[in-house]
Design an enzyme around this catalytic site. Structure first.
Site, PDB file in Angstrom:
ATOM      1  N   ILE A  21       0.882  -1.228  -0.048  1.00 30.81           N
ATOM      2  CA  ILE A  21      -0.030  -0.112  -0.076  1.00 30.81           C
ATOM      3  C   ILE A  21       1.079   1.345   0.052  1.00 30.81           C
ATOM      4  O   ILE A  21       0.425   2.248  -0.825  1.00 30.81           O
ATOM      5  CB  ILE A  21      -1.004   0.010   1.345  1.00 30.81           C
ATOM      6  CG1 ILE A  21      -2.044  -1.154   1.223  1.00 30.81           C
ATOM      7  CG2 ILE A  21      -1.635   1.478   1.351  1.00 30.81           C
ATOM      8  CD1 ILE A  21      -2.738  -1.203   2.353  1.00 30.81           C
ATOM      9  N   ASN A  89       1.861   4.111   7.654  1.00 29.51           N
ATOM     10  CA  ASN A  89       1.479   2.877   6.744  1.00 29.51           C
ATOM     11  C   ASN A  89       2.179   1.666   7.250  1.00 29.51           C
ATOM     12  O   ASN A  89       1.697   0.642   7.247  1.00 29.51           O
ATOM     13  CB  ASN A  89       1.450   3.017   5.356  1.00 29.51           C
ATOM     14  CG  ASN A  89       1.358   1.655   4.734  1.00 29.51           C
ATOM     15  OD1 ASN A  89       0.498   1.155   4.402  1.00 29.51           O
ATOM     16  ND2 ASN A  89       2.657   1.252   4.281  1.00 29.51           N
ATOM     17  N   TYR A 154      -2.679  -8.167  15.959  1.00 32.14           N
ATOM     18  CA  TYR A 154      -2.925  -7.234  14.894  1.00 32.14           C
ATOM     19  C   TYR A 154      -4.183  -6.688  14.887  1.00 32.14           C
ATOM     20  O   TYR A 154      -4.304  -5.302  15.110  1.00 32.14           O
ATOM     21  CB  TYR A 154      -3.105  -8.120  13.289  1.00 32.14           C
ATOM     22  CG  TYR A 154      -3.258  -7.200  12.139  1.00 32.14           C
ATOM     23  CD1 TYR A 154      -2.195  -6.529  11.812  1.00 32.14           C
ATOM     24  CD2 TYR A 154      -4.525  -7.128  11.718  1.00 32.14           C
ATOM     25  CE1 TYR A 154      -2.401  -5.733  10.352  1.00 32.14           C
ATOM     26  CE2 TYR A 154      -4.736  -6.372  10.537  1.00 32.14           C
ATOM     27  CZ  TYR A 154      -3.577  -5.406  10.081  1.00 32.14           C
ATOM     28  OH  TYR A 154      -4.149  -4.713   8.794  1.00 32.14           O
ATOM     29  N   LYS A 158      -4.935  -2.360  15.590  1.00 32.86           N
ATOM     30  CA  LYS A 158      -5.647  -1.840  14.624  1.00 32.86           C
ATOM     31  C   LYS A 158      -7.007  -0.943  15.307  1.00 32.86           C
ATOM     32  O   LYS A 158      -7.339   0.108  14.840  1.00 32.86           O
ATOM     33  CB  LYS A 158      -6.255  -2.568  13.304  1.00 32.86           C
ATOM     34  CG  LYS A 158      -5.137  -3.198  12.557  1.00 32.86           C
ATOM     35  CD  LYS A 158      -4.043  -1.612  11.868  1.00 32.86           C
ATOM     36  CE  LYS A 158      -2.986  -2.241  11.240  1.00 32.86           C
ATOM     37  NZ  LYS A 158      -2.161  -1.170  10.666  1.00 32.86           N
TER      38      LYS A 158
END
Length: 277
Positions: A21, A89, A154, A158
């Site tokens: 990304i 990112n 994870y 987030k």
């Protein structure tokens, strides 16, 4: 592209910019006239990517280290000018049952995915508030809203990115500095090597996320879900009781896609890099 005038001449710094990304975002924004800088912990790859794109600045960056991040932003501003947009990112996604996850992998994931974003947001905001302008875009995930078996840490990081970004945005109100969170669905990068797609759902491409970042720079908003299909699905499932929502997830086999990928040969290279590089 509609956002060209919004980014032309802007200084955009992207962490984790050597691949995926981050690299797709660098390509699109650079092509539209932005002055793009990328940083990545993988020094060889970031130098190769930066040279291939002929970017104005690229360097090794460890987002977990305050001095490394500070030096990166100082160097970007010396070479390209004040940072208008920071895209946080950089992130990793080791897979495995939380009961089996080594403590050092847990700590590493939190350090990169959560602490790195928090650090970058603070360092960029300190500079931007003084100038009365700027935009911090933090890459979260739909896994930050819905738990996904096989990637518990994870998901936790987030969740943290979304909560931190929302709160920072409220604290920055009136300063001229914006903060946004991007919530991608499964995206075809090495992060999902060996991971099955969700039935009936299209995976995003890195370019889809990059296009969303471009839209946010053009018109800031608190959150952006990518893809549109995923956004519609979230709008529906978010209205369901939690147990029913989880039942839908199980019915789609979405609760197995990461858990089943743990020992797949095609995932080994990514896992090694995520855990050790």
């Amino acid at each position: 592209m509609s956002g060209a005038s919004a980014v032309n001449g802007k200084v955009v710094a992207i962490t984790g910019g050597a691949r995926g990304i981050g690299l797709a975002t660098a390509k699109i924004l650079h092509g539209l006239g932005a002055k793009v800088a990328i940083g990545d912990v993988d020094e060889a790859t970031v130098k190769e990517a930066g040279a291939d794109l002929d970017l104005g600045f690229y360097a090794r960056l460890d987002v977990t280290d305050r001095q490394s991040f500070t030096t990166f932003l100082d160097d970007v501003e010396r070479e390209l000018g004040p940072v208008d947009v920071l895209v946080n990112n950089a992130g990793i996604c080791p897979t495995g049952r939380f009961l089996d996850e080594p403590d050092e992998v847990t700590a590493r994931t939190i350090a990169i995915n959560a602490t790195g974003v928090i650090l970058g947001t603070k360092l960029a905001a300190q500079r931007m508030v003084k100038r009365g302008t700027g935009h911090i875009i933090n890459i979260a995930s739909l896994a930050g809203i819905n738990g996904v078996p096989g990637i518990a840490t994870y998901c936790a990081t987030k969740h943290a990115v979304i909560g931190y970004t929302d709160t920072a945005r409220m604290e920055l109100r009136g300063t001229g500095v914006h903060a946004s969170a991007v919530l991608p669905t499964l995206t075809n990068t090495s992060m999902i090597d060996g991971v099955a797609s969700m039935p009936g759902m299209r995976n995003a491409q890195p370019e889809d996320i990059a296009a969303g970042i471009l839209r946010l720079i053009e018109k800031p908003k608190p959150r952006l879900i990518v893809t549109r299909q995923a956004s519609v699905m979230m709008a529906i499932t978010s209205r369901l009781p939690q147990r029913l929502s989880e039942a839908v997830t199980r019915a789609m086999n979405a609760d197995r896609i990461f858990a089943d990928a743990v020992d797949k040969p095609e995932r080994r290279d990514y896992e090694d890099r995520a855990r050790h590089s």
